[in-house]
Design a protein around this motif. Structure first.
Motif, PDB file in Angstrom:
ATOM      1  N   GLN A 129       4.944  -1.528  -0.362  1.00 36.34           N
ATOM      2  CA  GLN A 129       4.169  -0.168  -0.352  1.00 36.34           C
ATOM      3  C   GLN A 129       4.977   1.086  -0.934  1.00 36.34           C
ATOM      4  OE1 GLN A 129       3.035   0.214   3.719  1.00 36.34           O
ATOM      5  NE2 GLN A 129       2.853   2.378   3.414  1.00 36.34           N
ATOM      6  N   ASP A 171      10.338   2.953  -2.181  1.00 35.93           N
ATOM      7  CA  ASP A 171       9.518   2.041  -1.448  1.00 35.93           C
ATOM      8  C   ASP A 171      10.442   2.681   0.212  1.00 35.93           C
ATOM      9  OD1 ASP A 171      11.813   0.723  -1.222  1.00 35.93           O
ATOM     10  OD2 ASP A 171      11.340  -1.220  -0.947  1.00 35.93           O
ATOM     11  N   TYR A 174       1.719  -1.244  -3.690  1.00 34.39           N
ATOM     12  CA  TYR A 174      -0.053  -0.132  -2.861  1.00 34.39           C
ATOM     13  C   TYR A 174       0.825   0.778  -2.525  1.00 34.39           C
ATOM     14  CZ  TYR A 174       1.434  -1.697   1.357  1.00 34.39           C
ATOM     15  OH  TYR A 174       2.443  -2.547   2.051  1.00 34.39           O
ATOM     16  N   LYS A 204      -0.155   3.696   0.717  1.00 33.71           N
ATOM     17  CA  LYS A 204      -1.057   3.664   2.154  1.00 33.71           C
ATOM     18  C   LYS A 204      -1.347   4.860   2.582  1.00 33.71           C
ATOM     19  CE  LYS A 204      -0.746   0.442   4.760  1.00 33.71           C
ATOM     20  NZ  LYS A 204      -0.227  -0.319   6.017  1.00 33.71           N
ATOM     21  N   VAL A 209      -6.055   1.223   1.915  1.00 35.76           N
ATOM     22  CA  VAL A 209      -4.760   0.993   0.716  1.00 35.76           C
ATOM     23  C   VAL A 209      -5.015   1.655  -0.723  1.00 35.76           C
ATOM     24  CG1 VAL A 209      -4.228  -1.528  -0.408  1.00 35.76           C
ATOM     25  CG2 VAL A 209      -3.739  -0.754   2.128  1.00 35.76           C
ATOM     26  N   SER A 236       3.570   5.960   5.345  1.00 37.86           N
ATOM     27  CA  SER A 236       5.102   4.048   4.806  1.00 37.86           C
ATOM     28  C   SER A 236       5.803   3.730   6.001  1.00 37.86           C
ATOM     29  CB  SER A 236       5.920   4.448   3.646  1.00 37.86           C
ATOM     30  OG  SER A 236       7.145   3.718   3.216  1.00 37.86           O
TER      31      SER A 236
END
Length: 116
Positions: free
Chosen positions: A6, A33, A54, A56, A62, A110
């Protein structure tokens, strides 16, 4: 096992040359990340090896990060999110991106968020 990462922030770059053409626009230089930074080329290479990147948003939507190839050897590939039907420019809305800085779309989250 598929590795999923993520993304929590971006680092933007301006100016310079793309091939022989001067750049006057901002583009994503690297992503994180929250712990590790990767250049766009490193992300492209990792996606090619099966790593799933990805983003979010704060609502849990997502959006997958994809590689875009221009088909022109003089232009480099870049990354963007696959349309999630909720919001566009997901990467640019992460901390460090222009949409986050403007406050327009700063609703991304995150688990590894930090200062960017």
């Amino acid at each position: 096992m598929l590795l999923s990462i993520q993304l929590a922030g971006v680092r933007m770059s301006t100016g310079g040359l793309l091939g022989s053409l001067p750049q006057t626009f901002e583009h994503i230089e690297s992503v994180t990340d929250g712990l590790t930074w990767w250049t766009v080329q490193e992300v492209i290479d990792l996606i090619g090896k099966g790593v799933f990147f990805y983003v979010k948003d704060s609502f849990g939507n997502v959006a997958r990060v994809d590689v875009v190839n221009s088909g022109n050897p003089a232009q480099r590939s870049f990354i963007k999110t696959h349309a999630d039907g909720k919001i566009s420019d997901n990467l640019l809305a992460l901390p460090g991106g222009p949409l986050y800085r403007s406050g327009l779309l700063g609703k991304f989250t995150s688990s590894n968020s930090g200062a960017f």
